[in-house]
Each structure stands twice: as C-alpha cells, then as structure tokens.
Design an enzyme around this catalytic site. Structure first.
Site, mmCIF file in Angstrom:
data_model
loop_
_atom_site.group_PDB
_atom_site.id
_atom_site.type_symbol
_atom_site.label_atom_id
_atom_site.label_comp_id
_atom_site.label_asym_id
_atom_site.label_seq_id
_atom_site.Cartn_x
_atom_site.Cartn_y
_atom_site.Cartn_z
ATOM 1 C CE LYS A 75 -7.737 -74.768 -76.847
ATOM 2 N NZ LYS A 75 -8.358 -75.237 -75.593
ATOM 3 C CE LYS A 123 -9.909 -70.939 -70.207
ATOM 4 N NZ LYS A 123 -10.232 -72.036 -71.130
ATOM 5 C CG ASP A 126 -11.558 -73.927 -68.457
ATOM 6 O OD1 ASP A 126 -11.238 -74.459 -69.522
ATOM 7 O OD2 ASP A 126 -10.815 -73.961 -67.448
ATOM 8 C CG ASN A 139 -17.900 -80.602 -70.400
ATOM 9 O OD1 ASN A 139 -17.090 -80.507 -71.322
ATOM 10 N ND2 ASN A 139 -19.196 -80.617 -70.621
ATOM 11 C CB SER A 153 -18.048 -72.079 -78.237
ATOM 12 O OG SER A 153 -18.279 -72.606 -76.957
HETATM 13 P P1 NDP Z 1 -14.682 -79.608 -64.977
HETATM 14 O O1 NDP Z 1 -14.682 -78.603 -63.898
HETATM 15 O O2 NDP Z 1 -15.967 -80.064 -65.544
HETATM 16 O O3 NDP Z 1 -13.871 -80.899 -64.506
HETATM 17 C C1 NDP Z 1 -12.547 -80.813 -64.103
HETATM 18 C C2 NDP Z 1 -12.106 -82.154 -63.562
HETATM 19 O O4 NDP Z 1 -10.703 -82.123 -63.357
HETATM 20 C C3 NDP Z 1 -12.739 -82.507 -62.237
HETATM 21 O O5 NDP Z 1 -12.865 -83.894 -62.129
HETATM 22 C C4 NDP Z 1 -11.707 -81.961 -61.248
HETATM 23 O O6 NDP Z 1 -11.716 -82.578 -59.980
HETATM 24 C C5 NDP Z 1 -10.422 -82.268 -61.956
HETATM 25 N N1 NDP Z 1 -9.393 -81.316 -61.536
HETATM 26 C C6 NDP Z 1 -9.477 -79.959 -61.585
HETATM 27 N N2 NDP Z 1 -8.353 -79.403 -61.067
HETATM 28 C C7 NDP Z 1 -7.578 -80.446 -60.697
HETATM 29 C C8 NDP Z 1 -6.305 -80.527 -60.118
HETATM 30 N N3 NDP Z 1 -5.608 -79.427 -59.800
HETATM 31 N N4 NDP Z 1 -5.796 -81.769 -59.878
HETATM 32 C C9 NDP Z 1 -6.512 -82.888 -60.191
HETATM 33 N N5 NDP Z 1 -7.728 -82.861 -60.739
HETATM 34 C C10 NDP Z 1 -8.245 -81.661 -60.993
HETATM 35 O O7 NDP Z 1 -13.728 -78.995 -66.120
HETATM 36 P P2 NDP Z 1 -13.640 -79.402 -67.647
HETATM 37 O O8 NDP Z 1 -13.865 -80.853 -67.810
HETATM 38 O O9 NDP Z 1 -14.453 -78.447 -68.414
HETATM 39 O O10 NDP Z 1 -12.115 -79.043 -67.982
HETATM 40 C C11 NDP Z 1 -11.066 -79.998 -67.844
HETATM 41 C C12 NDP Z 1 -9.861 -79.555 -68.670
HETATM 42 O O11 NDP Z 1 -10.245 -79.446 -70.052
HETATM 43 C C13 NDP Z 1 -9.272 -78.194 -68.299
HETATM 44 O O12 NDP Z 1 -7.881 -78.216 -68.533
HETATM 45 C C14 NDP Z 1 -9.938 -77.252 -69.298
HETATM 46 O O13 NDP Z 1 -9.183 -76.074 -69.499
HETATM 47 C C15 NDP Z 1 -9.939 -78.137 -70.538
HETATM 48 N N6 NDP Z 1 -10.897 -77.775 -71.568
HETATM 49 C C16 NDP Z 1 -12.229 -77.677 -71.315
HETATM 50 C C17 NDP Z 1 -13.111 -77.370 -72.317
HETATM 51 C C18 NDP Z 1 -14.591 -77.359 -72.110
HETATM 52 O O14 NDP Z 1 -15.318 -77.235 -73.109
HETATM 53 N N7 NDP Z 1 -15.105 -77.504 -70.902
HETATM 54 C C19 NDP Z 1 -12.631 -77.038 -73.670
HETATM 55 C C20 NDP Z 1 -11.216 -77.255 -73.861
HETATM 56 C C21 NDP Z 1 -10.394 -77.574 -72.826
HETATM 57 P P3 NDP Z 1 -12.294 -81.825 -58.669
HETATM 58 O O15 NDP Z 1 -13.763 -82.015 -58.745
HETATM 59 O O16 NDP Z 1 -11.637 -82.530 -57.542
HETATM 60 O O17 NDP Z 1 -11.865 -80.386 -58.778
#
Ligand code: NDP
Length: 452
Positions: free
Chosen positions: A119, A131, A171, A245, A384
């Site tokens: 990526k 990571k 993350d 996020n 970033s």
């Molecule tokens: P957050 O912690 O802000 O949000 C994660 C969301 O996904 C929450 O709503 C959470 O629910 C849900 N979730 C987490 N684990 C599970 C699970 N096992 N089953 C169902 N729902 C789940 O994380 P981000 O939004 O930052 O990240 C989300 C995805 O995006 C990840 O895969 C991350 O690696 C990827 N990502 C993030 C980036 C970033 O800049 N933040 C950049 C690139 C990729 P709950 O509150 O119930 O845990």
C-alpha cells in the site's frame, strides 16, 4: 528453487510460507493473494526468484513483542501484549498504524504489515511497511485507563521508533485520543517534539484532513473506478460497514458526492436507514462514536425510521455500491453472492482485507468493479506521509492543499492499477494491478540495496 508454471510457483511458495509460519492464517491469506497476482510476472523475471525477493518480503525485517503492564481503575494489575512488526524499509522509514483490539495477535500484525508494504509503495511517497498494536481494547475503559495503558505501551515502543526510523499512526481502537496519549509519553521520554506519530491534533503537528483522509480517499478512488464505466456516486445506494473513523468519513464524502448511504455497523449489529444518512445524521454518528463512545444501535433510537439488526452484517441490504470499512474477513462468499444477486455492481474496500478469498472470487468472476483495500484505502497513510512532510518543513498546509494532494494520489494509485491490472478483455483486475505495481517498486529498491 525454479518453478516451471505460475501454479507450481504459488503452490510451492505457499507451502514454504505455511510451514515456516504455522497457524498464522490471516498472514497466509494475505501472502497467498499477493503471490497469486505475481506468479505470471515472476516466472518471466527469474532473477527476482534467484535473489529471493519474495522470500525476503514475507520475512519481517524485525518483530518486537513486549509486555505492557498497567493498573486499572479498581487497582488491579493488568498485563497485555504489545507488537511492532517492521516489515520492509526498502523505500522509506517503516510506516503503519497501531491497532488496539482484543483480537490482535502476531498473525494479524504480520498480515497488516505485509499489506502495508504494498500500500505504501502505491502512494508514490517514500514509506516502508510496518504495523503494531496490542490485544488491549479501549472499548469499555475509562479515559484514565486508556491513558495509563498508552503510556505503558509507549514506554517500551519508544526505543524502536523515530521520525526517520518508524512512524506509527492510528488504526482500529487508536484514534485522536490514543495518538495524543502516545505522543505525550514519547515526547516526555525522548525530550523531543517531532513527527514520530501521525494523526496528531491540528494544533500540535497534525495535518488538516488526516482524520478524513482514509474515507475521503476511498471515495475518490471509487469515483475513478465508477468513471471507467461512465458512472458516478450520484443517485447510488451505498451500504457501509463499521461506524469508526473510516466508515464515518466514507459516509460523509459519499453523501457529498450524491450517494444515498443506508447502513453503518459495529461488532454488535447494523442499522438500516431507508431515507439515507444526511449531513446532520452523520454529525450525530461522529458525536455518538467519538465523544460519547456509544453503540450504533442508539442511532435507531434517535431516528425511529431506521431499523437496528443485532448480530448481523449489512450485506443483505440491496445496494449499488458496498464499502466494507470495519475489519478483516467481514464479507464471506455467501454474502458476496447475495450482494451480486441484489444488484451490487461495485465493492470498494475501506478496511484491510475485509473480503474472504471466496468473496473475491465471486466479485471477479461476475466482473463487477472490485478494489482491494491496499489500493482504495491508501489515502489514510498517504495523508500521514503528507503530515510527515509538513512536520519536516515545519509548516502546515491548508485543507484545500491537502485535499488536492489526496485526490492526486488516489488518481495516481488508480492509474497504477489500470497500468498493471488491465486484462485482454478490457476489464481491470485491481487486485493484480495493485499487487504488481507495489511489488515492482519495492523489489527494484531491494535489488538496488543488495542483500540486507
Ligand atoms: P475504528 O476503531 O475507528 O472503527 C472500527 C469499526 O469497525 C468500529 O465500528 C468497530 O465496532 C468495527 N469493528 C471492529 N472490529 C470488528 C469486528 N471484529 N467485527 C465487526 N465490526 C468490527 O477503526 P478504523 O475505522 O480506523 O479502521 C477500520 C478498518 O479500516 C480497519 O480494517 C483498518 O485497518 C482500516 N484502515 C484504517 C485506516 C485509518 O486511517 N484509520 C487506514 C487504512 C485502513 P466496535 O466499536 O464494535 O469494535
């Protein structure tokens, strides 16, 4: 080892990876997807196999695993496990997020660090892949507990990172609050105010648009995909998973681009709002999740026309575009078939590896637009990288400047996918395009730098 066909290369190579890394199923899955895309190329470039470029890429340059002791609000001693996987530094300092979630283990860390290497290469910026994280979950913890944990975590991690060595970011489970506590502890221990973490607050070294970047970038990439078929977001029904996020800012940008976003979710269930989420509803979700740290079911109490489905994922809701933004392996083969049967024509991944291999096969066989997270969610790490640049030159750009750069980068990533992923029949294999473009850049740098 010489392989005479792409099939024997994939089989032989994966056999070795599985034997060397037993039980690491997410890591096997991520490597297998990449090797499957590269096999044709490697067969006709045997010098890369001679130099064992692929073998080196699946072996992290360094893994740090450490104890994280802390004391909870009731005075109990708690022990968690911390990780940093420094996967590949061929094209720049290690760069990749930190995940705090109870599911975190070595396999998940390695899969994420491996994906990150490709990526980051796609972003056009000089960043290696890494990571980190812990099996600590901030969910249900007080602010004081989260701070104590972050301070203990950073007390060890600070020895291994640095603004020109390794620059972590957020993350799952690591947002602005956690980055603040981690940065504060790093600064105190090192006596240095630098760009060692990205995702910082705007008035202490952060970049405009970093919180928005992954979701906005995902939508900019999706716009490019849709344009290859003369389409746009306008009037499209979009299902999104997650409510964190990435999901929040994907919903915001998709709405701004004219789509109707009808779902969001968390690990307990999903909401379906047939009227779609408008700007006010999206603001409510941000407040609910980021300030009150509530659950998505509360949305259906606030907006009674919306329905809450406990213990379910949103992929049964008919849509034009599906945007998984929660976590890995959240769409299985049966759900992929349901999406297609209900008329979905585009799946753009915001999360890392959200689609199981069986689901990807369904998307590719039916010829819908499908992009892997390593291409379509790269806007987060790209911004970033822009934060690192602003820290180095000690300037802060305007939101417009950052947004323009983000749009340009997502366009360039899309162009790279087209360049390496266009098939003879004119369709685009975004998985192959992203993997090949990222691989060639990293492999060339590794070849140039010798056996290190
Ligand atoms: P957050 O912690 O802000 O949000 C994660 C969301 O996904 C929450 O709503 C959470 O629910 C849900 N979730 C987490 N684990 C599970 C699970 N096992 N089953 C169902 N729902 C789940 O994380 P981000 O939004 O930052 O990240 C989300 C995805 O995006 C990840 O895969 C991350 O690696 C990827 N990502 C993030 C980036 C970033 O800049 N933040 C950049 C690139 C990729 P709950 O509150 O119930 O845990």
């Amino acid at each position: 080892m010489y392989y005479h066909s792409p099939e024997s290369l994939v089989q032989g190579f994966m056999g070795e990876v599985i034997a060397r890394n037993p039980g690491e199923k997410e890591f096997h899955q991520a490597v297998s997807e990449v090797v499957g895309s590269l096999a044709d190329y490697l067969i006709v470039h045997p010098h890369l196999m001679d130099r064992k470029i692929l073998e080196r890429m699946v072996e992290p340059e360094r893994i740090i695993i450490f104890r994280v002791p802390w004391i909870d609000d009731s005075g109990q001693v708690r022990i968690n496990r911390g990780f940093r996987v420094q996967m590949n530094s061929a094209i720049g300092p290690y760069k990749g997020g930190i995940r705090f979630h109870e599911s975190v283990n070595l396999s998940i860390m390695k899969f994420l660090a491996f994906e990150q290497t490709f990526k980051n290469a796609l972003t056009t910026l000089p960043m290696g892949g890494a990571k980190g994280g812990s099996d600590f979950s901030p969910r249900g913890k007080s602010d004081a507990e989260v701070m104590k944990f972050c301070q203990s975590f950073m007390t060890e991690l600070q020895r291994h990172i640095g603004k020109d060595t390794d620059v972590p970011a957020g993350d799952i489970g690591v947002g602005g609050r956690e980055i603040g506590y981690l940065f504060g502890q790093y600064k105190r221990l090192q006596n240095e105010f630098g760009g060692v973490l990205t995702g910082k607050g705007l008035n202490w070294g952060g970049s405009p648009l970093r919180p928005e970047a992954t979701g906005y970038g995902l939508c900019y990439f999706t716009e490019q995909m849709l344009a290859t078929r003369g389409e746009s977001f306008e009037g499209k029904v979009v299902t999104i998973s997650g409510a964190g996020n990435v999901a929040q800012f994907t919903a915001e940008k998709a709405f701004q681009l004219g789509a109707k976003v009808v779902t969001l979710s968390d690990s307990n269930g999903f909401i379906y709002d047939p009227d779609g989420l408008d700007a006010e509803k999206i603001e409510y979700v941000k407040e609910l999740k980021n300030i009150y740290r509530g659950r998505i079911r509360e949305y259906a109490q606030k907006y009674p026309k919306a329905q809450y489905f406990p213990d379910a994922r949103p992929w049964g809701i008919p849509c034009d575009i599906a945007m998984p933004c929660a976590t890995q392996n959240e769409i299985n083969e049966a759900e992929a078939k349901t999406l297609i049967a209900n008329g979905c024509t585009c799946v753009a991944e915001g999360a890392n590896m959200p689609s199981e291999p069986g689901a990807i096969a369904v998307f590719q066989q039916t010829g819908i637009l499908y992009s892997p997270g390593k291409a379509s969610n790269a806007g987060g790490v790209a911004t970033s990288g822009l934060e690192m640049t602003q820290n180095s030159i000690r300037l802060q750009w305007t939101p417009e400047e950052v947004d323009n750069q983000l749009r340009r980068i997502m366009k360039d990533i899309h162009a790279a996918c087209l360049r390496y992923g266009k098939e003879a029949d004119g369709t685009v294999n975004y998985v192959k395009g992203a993997n090949l473009a990222g691989f060639i850049k990293v492999a060339e740098a590794m070849m140039a730098q010798g056996l290190v």
